[in-house]
Design a protein around this motif. Structure first.
Motif, PDB file in Angstrom:
ATOM      1  N   VAL A  15       0.865  -1.181   0.000  1.00  0.00           N
ATOM      2  CA  VAL A  15       0.000   0.000   0.000  1.00  0.00           C
ATOM      3  C   VAL A  15       0.900   1.229   0.000  1.00  0.00           C
ATOM      4  O   VAL A  15       1.604   1.497   0.967  1.00  0.00           O
ATOM      5  N   ASP A  19      -2.030   5.232  -2.510  1.00  0.00           N
ATOM      6  CA  ASP A  19      -3.119   4.272  -2.288  1.00  0.00           C
ATOM      7  C   ASP A  19      -3.855   4.615  -0.997  1.00  0.00           C
ATOM      8  O   ASP A  19      -5.085   4.595  -0.951  1.00  0.00           O
ATOM      9  N   GLN A  20      -3.102   4.920   0.038  1.00  0.00           N
ATOM     10  CA  GLN A  20      -3.707   5.248   1.331  1.00  0.00           C
ATOM     11  C   GLN A  20      -4.526   6.529   1.224  1.00  0.00           C
ATOM     12  O   GLN A  20      -5.605   6.632   1.806  1.00  0.00           O
ATOM     13  N   ILE A  23      -7.764   5.567  -0.390  1.00  0.00           N
ATOM     14  CA  ILE A  23      -8.614   4.862   0.577  1.00  0.00           C
ATOM     15  C   ILE A  23      -9.233   5.861   1.547  1.00  0.00           C
ATOM     16  O   ILE A  23     -10.429   5.787   1.862  1.00  0.00           O
ATOM     17  N   ASN A  24      -8.442   6.813   2.009  1.00  0.00           N
ATOM     18  CA  ASN A  24      -8.955   7.837   2.928  1.00  0.00           C
ATOM     19  C   ASN A  24     -10.005   8.713   2.243  1.00  0.00           C
ATOM     20  O   ASN A  24     -11.023   9.066   2.853  1.00  0.00           O
ATOM     21  N   SER A  27     -13.175   6.834   2.106  1.00  0.00           N
ATOM     22  CA  SER A  27     -13.796   6.836   3.435  1.00  0.00           C
ATOM     23  C   SER A  27     -14.494   8.163   3.717  1.00  0.00           C
ATOM     24  O   SER A  27     -15.599   8.192   4.279  1.00  0.00           O
ATOM     25  N   LYS A 115     -13.259   3.343  -6.644  1.00  0.00           N
ATOM     26  CA  LYS A 115     -13.431   1.889  -6.654  1.00  0.00           C
ATOM     27  C   LYS A 115     -12.685   1.258  -7.821  1.00  0.00           C
ATOM     28  O   LYS A 115     -12.027   0.228  -7.658  1.00  0.00           O
ATOM     29  N   LEU A 118      -8.948   1.392  -6.931  1.00  0.00           N
ATOM     30  CA  LEU A 118      -8.571   0.554  -5.789  1.00  0.00           C
ATOM     31  C   LEU A 118      -8.826  -0.927  -6.037  1.00  0.00           C
ATOM     32  O   LEU A 118      -8.001  -1.767  -5.678  1.00  0.00           O
ATOM     33  N   ILE A 126      -9.620  -5.902  -0.796  1.00  0.00           N
ATOM     34  CA  ILE A 126     -10.199  -4.695  -0.236  1.00  0.00           C
ATOM     35  C   ILE A 126     -11.711  -4.745  -0.442  1.00  0.00           C
ATOM     36  O   ILE A 126     -12.185  -5.253  -1.445  1.00  0.00           O
ATOM     37  N   LEU A 128     -14.915  -2.328  -0.607  1.00  0.00           N
ATOM     38  CA  LEU A 128     -15.342  -0.932  -0.716  1.00  0.00           C
ATOM     39  C   LEU A 128     -16.852  -0.814  -0.833  1.00  0.00           C
ATOM     40  O   LEU A 128     -17.357   0.228  -1.241  1.00  0.00           O
TER      41      LEU A 128
END
Length: 132
Positions: A15, A19-20, A23-24, A27, A115, A118, A126, A128
Motif C-alpha cells: 500500500v 493508495d492510502q 482509501i482515505n 472513506s 473503486k 482501488l 479490499i 469498498l
C-alpha cells in the motif's frame, strides 16, 4: 504456530502513500454520503410535515390567528401570514433537499472512480461496498 508458504504472500499488495490517500478519500466520501442521507431523510420528513400543515391551515378561516413556531417559541399570527411563512419554509426545504441529493450524487461518483482504481490494484483484498 502455522508457517506461511510462499503462495500466501502472493495476495499481499504493498500500500503506497497514494493508495492510502485514495482509501482515505473513499472513506471521507462514504462518511459524507451517510451524513447527507441522514439529513436528507430529516428534510424530507420536515417537508412532508410542512405540506400537511399547509393543507390543514387552508381549512382555517383567514381571520383566525394560528400558532406558528419560530425558533423555540410559538407566536400567534393570522392564517394568511402563516401560509406565507410555510410557503417560504417549503421552498427552502426543496432547495436543501436538492442540494443534499446533489451532494450524494457527487460523492457516489467520486466513490465509483476510486473503486475502479482501488479494486484494480487490490482486487478482492479490499472491500469498498457500503454496509447499509
Amino acid at each position: 504456530m502455522r508457517m506461511l508458504d510462499e503462495d500466501a504472500d502472493s495476495n499481499d499488495v504493498a500500500v503506497s502513500a497514494s493508495d492510502q490517500e485514495a482509501i482515505n478519500a473513499f472513506s471521507r466520501f462514504n462518511s459524507r454520503i451517510s451524513e447527507a442521507e441522514d439529513e436528507l431523510k430529516a428534510k424530507k420528513e420536515e417537508k412532508e410535515a410542512t405540506d400537511e400543515v399547509v393543507m390543514e391551515l387552508e381549512l382555517v378561516d383567514e381571520e383566525e390567528q394560528v400558532p406558528y413556531k419560530m425558533g423555540d417559541s410559538f407566536i400567534h399570527i393570522l392564517q394568511p401570514q402563516a401560509l406565507e411563512f410555510l410557503e417560504r419554509d417549503s421552498k427552502r426545504l426543496d432547495t436543501d433537499i436538492e442540494e443534499l441529493k446533489k451532494t450524494v450524487d457527487e460523492c457516489e461518483e467520486g466513490m465509483e472512480k476510486l473503486k475502479v482504481v482501488l479494486y484494480g490494484k487490490f482486487g478482492n483484498n479490499i472491500n469498498l461496498e457500503r454496509g447499509d
